[in-house]
Design a protein around this motif. Structure first.
Motif, mmCIF file in Angstrom:
data_model
loop_
_atom_site.group_PDB
_atom_site.id
_atom_site.type_symbol
_atom_site.label_atom_id
_atom_site.label_comp_id
_atom_site.label_asym_id
_atom_site.label_seq_id
_atom_site.Cartn_x
_atom_site.Cartn_y
_atom_site.Cartn_z
ATOM 1 N N HIS A 2 0.855 -1.180 0.000
ATOM 2 C CA HIS A 2 0.000 0.000 0.000
ATOM 3 C C HIS A 2 0.896 1.236 0.000
ATOM 4 O O HIS A 2 1.835 1.332 0.797
ATOM 5 N N LEU A 19 -8.011 -2.071 6.559
ATOM 6 C CA LEU A 19 -7.931 -3.058 5.489
ATOM 7 C C LEU A 19 -6.642 -3.865 5.583
ATOM 8 O O LEU A 19 -6.649 -5.098 5.474
ATOM 9 N N GLN A 83 -1.275 -1.144 -4.257
ATOM 10 C CA GLN A 83 -2.525 -0.417 -4.058
ATOM 11 C C GLN A 83 -2.175 0.962 -3.505
ATOM 12 O O GLN A 83 -1.694 1.086 -2.374
ATOM 13 N N ASN A 111 -6.600 4.268 -5.661
ATOM 14 C CA ASN A 111 -7.744 4.455 -4.776
ATOM 15 C C ASN A 111 -8.055 5.946 -4.707
ATOM 16 O O ASN A 111 -7.198 6.742 -4.308
ATOM 17 N N ILE A 144 -10.275 2.466 -8.140
ATOM 18 C CA ILE A 144 -11.217 2.128 -7.087
ATOM 19 C C ILE A 144 -11.713 3.424 -6.452
ATOM 20 O O ILE A 144 -10.915 4.287 -6.077
ATOM 21 N N ASN A 146 -14.518 5.160 -3.497
ATOM 22 C CA ASN A 146 -15.240 4.750 -2.301
ATOM 23 C C ASN A 146 -16.699 5.196 -2.298
ATOM 24 O O ASN A 146 -17.396 5.020 -1.301
ATOM 25 N N ILE A 167 -15.942 0.574 -4.195
ATOM 26 C CA ILE A 167 -15.879 -0.239 -2.969
ATOM 27 C C ILE A 167 -16.010 0.713 -1.788
ATOM 28 O O ILE A 167 -15.144 1.568 -1.576
ATOM 29 N N TYR A 370 -11.980 -5.990 -2.411
ATOM 30 C CA TYR A 370 -10.636 -5.615 -2.848
ATOM 31 C C TYR A 370 -9.898 -6.820 -3.424
ATOM 32 O O TYR A 370 -9.225 -6.714 -4.458
ATOM 33 N N TRP A 374 -7.929 -7.149 -6.977
ATOM 34 C CA TRP A 374 -6.499 -7.488 -7.031
ATOM 35 C C TRP A 374 -6.266 -8.778 -7.803
ATOM 36 O O TRP A 374 -5.315 -8.891 -8.579
#
Length: 388
Positions: A2, A19, A83, A111, A144, A146, A167, A370, A374
Motif C-alpha cells: 500500500h 484493510l 494499491q 484508490n 477504485i 469509495n 468499494i 478488494y 487485485w
C-alpha cells in the motif's frame, strides 16, 4: 504494498490501516509505504503488526530521490499488487513503477477517496495532481472509488479506465465501543457532565468542511440552552482558526469562555470518545465521497446530522437527518429536532444506524471486494507478460 501520502489522522488513513490489518490477519504479507514522514498513526500500524516505510519526502527537490527509494522498495518486496491511496501517492506509484504495464514489477490499483464538485477551491498543487491523474488514469490497472458519486465526478473530470470499481469503506463492529458503559467512560475522559447534552463535530480544518457554517448554525442553540456542550475535533481546528464566526456571534464567544464550546483538535482516540455524544454533525460543503466519521458515529450508536454530500444519504438512512449543504437554517433545525427528542428515541436511532453499518460495510466483505479486484488485475498482468 500500500502506498499513501502519509499516516496522519484521517478517514482514508484509518481505512487503509483497517484493510491492511485484516489482510495481515488473513495471512497476507503487507507493507505500507508513505511518501511523507507525517506518520501520526504509525504506532497504531505497528501494534497491528504492519510494517511501515516512510520515504521522507520534503519538497519538490527531494521527489526524484523519493521515487527512486519507492522503486527500490517495490523491487525488494516484490508485491503481487501495488494499491495506492490519494492523488499524489497514485501518481508516485505510477511514475515509480513505469507507465508501461508490460514492464512493471506489479499491477497498480489507484484508490480515489473524494468527490470533485469544487475543484476551484482546491490548492493549485492539488488541481495539478487531479489533472495529471485524469491524463494518466488509463495507464493503471484499476481505479477504485469509495462512492458512486466520486466515480461520476472523476469520470466527468476525464478519468477513464477499463476497470472502474466502487468499494465502500469498511468498519469493524468488534472494535467499535458503544452502549451505556462506553458512554460513561467517554464522558469521564472528556469531562462532560452526565446531565449535559453534547454534540460532536469531527473534521480537519479545511473550507470544504465548513466549520464556519456549523458554528453559525449552532450559535442560537448555545444561547438558548445552558446544558448544551459542543466539541469540535480535527487537525488544525482551533479557536484561532475559527476566529471569524467567534468574532461575529456573542453566543459563541460566551460558550467558548464558559467551556461549553470546545476546540479539542486532533484526537487519536476518536472512536473511543464518540459514545460520549448525543449527536454528531457533519457540515461539509463539498468534496466528501464516503464520510468515515458518519459511519463511525453510528457504530458508536450516536445519531447524526449530515449535509447531503457524497454518500451521506446511504450512510445515514433513518438514523438521523440529511440537509442541504451551506444551509445554516436547515442544519440548525435538524440539530434542534434531534436534541428535542427523548434520549430513548435518540438511542434507538443510534442502534438502528449501527445495525445498518454492520450489515452493509463489515471489514470482511470489503476486503473480499478488494481481493476480487487485485486477483483480476494480477491475472491480467500475467496474461499480458506471458501471452499464449
Amino acid at each position: 504494498m500500500h502506498v499513501i501520502n502519509c499516516l496522519s489522522v484521517g478517514g482514508t488513513e484509518r481505512q487503509l490501516l483497517r484493510l491492511a490489518a485484516a489482510q495481515q490477519a488473513d495471512g497476507d504479507e503487507v507493507r505500507i509505504v508513505t511518501l511523507l514522514a507525517k506518520d501520526t498513526l504509525r504506532e497504531e500500524a505497528e501494534r497491528a503488526g504492519l510494517r511501515v516505510e516512510a520515504l521522507g519526502l520534503h519538497g519538490a527537490l527531494a521527489l526524484p530521490r523519493s521515487l527512486s527509494r519507492l522503486r527500490r522498495s517495490v523491487a525488494e518486496f516484490q508485491p503481487e499488487v501495488v494499491q495506492s491511496w490519494l492523488y499524489w501517492a497514485n501518481l508516485a506509484s505510477l511514475i515509480a513503477l513505469g507507465r508501461r504495464r508490460k514492464t512493471r514489477v506489479a499491477p497498480i490499483a489507484w484508490n480515489i477517496r473524494q468527490s470533485l464538485p469544487k475543484r476551484a477551491s482546491e490548492r493549485l498543487a492539488m488541481r495539478l495532481a487531479i489533472r495529471l491523474g485524469a491524463r494518466w488514469s488509463p495507464l493503471v490497472d484499476a481505479l477504485i472509488f469509495n462512492a458512486e458519486e466520486a466515480r461520476q465526478d472523476h469520470h466527468a473530470a476525464g478519468y477513464r479506465n477499463k476497470r472502474e470499481i466502487v468499494i465502500h469503506n469498511a468498519f469493524d463492529s468488534a472494535t467499535a465501543p458503544h452502549g451505556e458503559a462506553a458512554r460513561r467512560d467517554a464522558r469521564r475522559r472528556l469531562g462532560i457532565p452526565d446531565d449535559a447534552q453534547a454534540i460532536a463535530h469531527a473534521a480537519r480544518f479545511h473550507p470544504m468542511k465548513d466549520h464556519a457554517g456549523f458554528l453559525v448554525a449552532v450559535a442560537p442553540l448555545l444561547a438558548a440552552r445552558r446544558d448544551l456542550i459542543i466539541v469540535l475535533f480535527g487537525r488544525g481546528v482551533t479557536a484561532e482558526a475559527c476566529a471569524e464566526p467567534l468574532a461575529e456571534h456573542a453566543a459563541l464567544r460566551d460558550a467558548h469562555h464558559s467551556g461549553r464550546l470546545r476546540f479539542d483538535g486532533e484526537r487519536l482516540d476518536l472512536p473511543e470518545i464518540l459514545p460520549a455524544f448525543d449527536l454528531l454533525v457533519s457540515s461539509s460543503a463539498w468534496g466528501e465521497a464516503f464520510a468515515n466519521v458518519l459511519a463511525e458515529a453510528l457504530m458508536a450508536e450516536v445519531p447524526v446530522v449530515a449535509t447531503d454530500i457524497g454518500a451521506a444519504r446511504s450512510i445515514v438512512q433513518a438514523a438521523g437527518r440529511v440537509v442541504p449543504p451551506r444551509d445554516t437554517e436547515q442544519l440548525r433545525s435538524a440539530i434542534a429536532d434531534l436534541l428535542a427528542r427523548p434520549p430513548s428515541e435518540r438511542q434507538a436511532l443510534g442502534r438502528l444506524g449501527r445495525e445498518h453499518i454492520e450489515q452493509r460495510w463489515g471489514v470482511e466483505a470489503v476486503l473480499h471486494s478488494y481481493r476480487a479486484v487485485w486477483g483480476e488485475i494480477t491475472h491480467a498482468a500475467a496474461d499480458l507478460k506471458n501471452p499464449a
